[in-house]
Design a protein around this motif. Structure first.
Motif, PDB file in Angstrom:
ATOM      1  N   TRP A 144       7.785   5.816  -0.418  1.00  0.00           N
ATOM      2  CA  TRP A 144       7.989   5.929  -1.867  1.00  0.00           C
ATOM      3  C   TRP A 144       8.377   4.583  -2.470  1.00  0.00           C
ATOM      4  N   LEU A 145       9.284   3.862  -1.770  1.00  0.00           N
ATOM      5  CA  LEU A 145       9.727   2.558  -2.260  1.00  0.00           C
ATOM      6  C   LEU A 145       8.577   1.554  -2.288  1.00  0.00           C
ATOM      7  N   LEU A 146       7.737   1.577  -1.252  1.00  0.00           N
ATOM      8  CA  LEU A 146       6.587   0.667  -1.194  1.00  0.00           C
ATOM      9  C   LEU A 146       5.626   0.919  -2.358  1.00  0.00           C
ATOM     10  N   ILE A 147       5.336   2.193  -2.609  1.00  0.00           N
ATOM     11  CA  ILE A 147       4.406   2.529  -3.695  1.00  0.00           C
ATOM     12  C   ILE A 147       4.970   2.086  -5.037  1.00  0.00           C
ATOM     13  N   TRP A 204      -2.521  -4.425  -4.601  1.00  0.00           N
ATOM     14  CA  TRP A 204      -2.287  -4.092  -3.190  1.00  0.00           C
ATOM     15  C   TRP A 204      -1.647  -2.717  -3.034  1.00  0.00           C
ATOM     16  N   ARG A 205      -1.673  -1.905  -4.091  1.00  0.00           N
ATOM     17  CA  ARG A 205      -0.997  -0.606  -4.055  1.00  0.00           C
ATOM     18  C   ARG A 205      -1.600   0.316  -2.993  1.00  0.00           C
ATOM     19  N   ASN A 206      -2.916   0.338  -2.875  1.00  0.00           N
ATOM     20  CA  ASN A 206      -3.557   1.205  -1.877  1.00  0.00           C
ATOM     21  C   ASN A 206      -3.157   0.812  -0.461  1.00  0.00           C
ATOM     22  N   GLU A 207      -3.113  -0.510  -0.195  1.00  0.00           N
ATOM     23  CA  GLU A 207      -2.705  -0.983   1.129  1.00  0.00           C
ATOM     24  C   GLU A 207      -1.264  -0.595   1.415  1.00  0.00           C
ATOM     25  N   GLY A 219       2.647   2.943   4.225  1.00  0.00           N
ATOM     26  CA  GLY A 219       3.635   4.023   4.184  1.00  0.00           C
ATOM     27  C   GLY A 219       3.183   5.228   4.979  1.00  0.00           C
ATOM     28  N   ASN A 220       1.916   5.584   4.857  1.00  0.00           N
ATOM     29  CA  ASN A 220       1.375   6.701   5.643  1.00  0.00           C
ATOM     30  C   ASN A 220       1.479   6.428   7.137  1.00  0.00           C
TER      31      ASN A 220
END
Length: 357
Positions: free
Chosen positions: A203-206, A217-220, A225-226
């Motif tokens: 969540w924090l990364l997104i 770079w949001r998708n990466e 995170g996944n």
């Protein structure tokens, strides 16, 4: 995971192999010409002693690879045989050798494991744990050696003047500090994500990569995170033996890699503080791990000559640096280039043919 054979071959085309070789050889040649000392070569004792220690340096690299092969078997619960482990480790090292050190061969490692019939989730966990174990080795050992050996002994080699000139007298300590902080933060990031709160970190990364300048770079970030969530689920039920064996193999592997240099120095010069030589190599590798060049080419040769010249007879440091890379780096380029086409035929083309039948 859906890469095609031609896409893999393109990613590892000959040009990707030639560049790190050229960069390394250009820097090594420059250092050889600048520091060449004919008298030093005449004084080398070309005896059984020299051959023995060079042979032992090669043995150290074999031990290093065997330890990594053992680790990958532990991490896969012996799903991989020794032959499969050899292919995975050699191709993983090959991918790392032709990509910048700070990037490594992680993405290709996932494909390697997946093609060895290991589930995507398990493959992700294995790659992340492998990375975590390597990084935790540095995070723990570097400060221990730093406070044991001392700042002056580690960061004031005789031939570091060239670097001191543009680092305001602090030499390689700046590069080391930056590298260690990056590794420390990354290790904490992995530990928190794998063992404590993977979903919270995802969540924090997104959120972080939703900021205007980071949005591309949001998708990466979401995929990373996944991966952490998947790895955390896969590692819930592993026992203490899993961690003890895999971390023990990690320590053996890195120690054997460092002892290559100790053996080479002993081949040409029977003396020197061997513990300090070992300690300085950890600092060297911290610097090399943040190198932007493929496999640290060029940087490795420069760092070797700067950091270890005071343990080597004058005029031979560049020669030993090149010999070190010939033993510990270039073999992975050639072995990988030989194994990769055969591995692709076996894992992709044969699978297609079997499916057609």
């Amino acid at each position: 995971m859906q890469l095609k054979p031609e896409e893999i071959l393109k990613a590892f085309r000959p040009g990707r192999i030639i560049w790190p070789i050229l960069i390394g050889l250009i820097v090594a040649s420059y250092l050889l010409l600048r520091n060449f000392n004919a008298e030093a070569f005449r004084q080398v004792d070309w005896s059984f002693h020299l051959v023995f220690w060079i042979f032992l340096a090669i043995v150290m690299m074999v031990i290093r690879d065997l330890a990594y092969m053992y680790r990958i078997r532990v991490l896969t619960d012996n799903h991989l045989g020794w032959g499969q482990s050899f292919n995975v480790i050699m191709l993983w090292e090959f991918a790392s050798a032709i990509t910048p050190s700070i990037v490594g061969g992680t993405a290709f490692a996932l494909l390697l494991l997946h093609k060895e019939k290991i589930s995507a989730g398990r493959s992700t966990a294995i790659v992340l744990v492998s990375t975590f174990l390597d990084e935790i080795f540095f995070v723990i050992l570097v400060p221990l050696l730093y406070f044991t050996v001392g700042h002056h002994a580690l960061f004031n080699p005789l031939n570091a003047e060239a670097l001191k000139s543009f680092t305001h007298g602090n030499g390689m300590f700046y590069f080391f500090s930056i590298g260690y902080v990056i590794i420390f933060v990354y290790t904490v990031f992995l530990a928190y994500g794998i063992f404590i709160n993977p979903r919270g970190l995802k969540w924090l990364l997104i959120k972080l990569f939703s900021l205007p300048y980071l949005r591309k770079w949001r998708n990466e970030a979401s995929e990373a995170g996944n991966d952490l969530v998947t790895a955390s689920l896969e590692l819930r039920n592993v026992g203490k033996a899993y961690w003890l064996k895999s971390f023990g193999a990690t320590c053996v592997s890195w120690t054997a890699r460092y002892l290559v240099v100790n053996c080479l120095i002993l081949a040409f010069f029977a003396g020197g503080d061997q513990f300090l030589i070992y300690a300085r190599q950890l600092v060297m590798w911290i610097i090399m791990l943040i190198s932007p060049t493929p496999g640290s080419s060029g940087i490795a040769e420069l760092v070797f000559s700067s950091f270890l010249s005071d343990f080597i007879p004058q005029g031979l440091s560049s020669t030993l640096g090149l010999l070190w890379r010939l033993i510990s780096y270039y073999p992975y380029l050639f072995i990988g280039a030989i194994i990769l086409p055969r591995w692709i035929r076996k894992k992709f083309l044969n699978t297609r043919n079997d499916g057609a039948l």
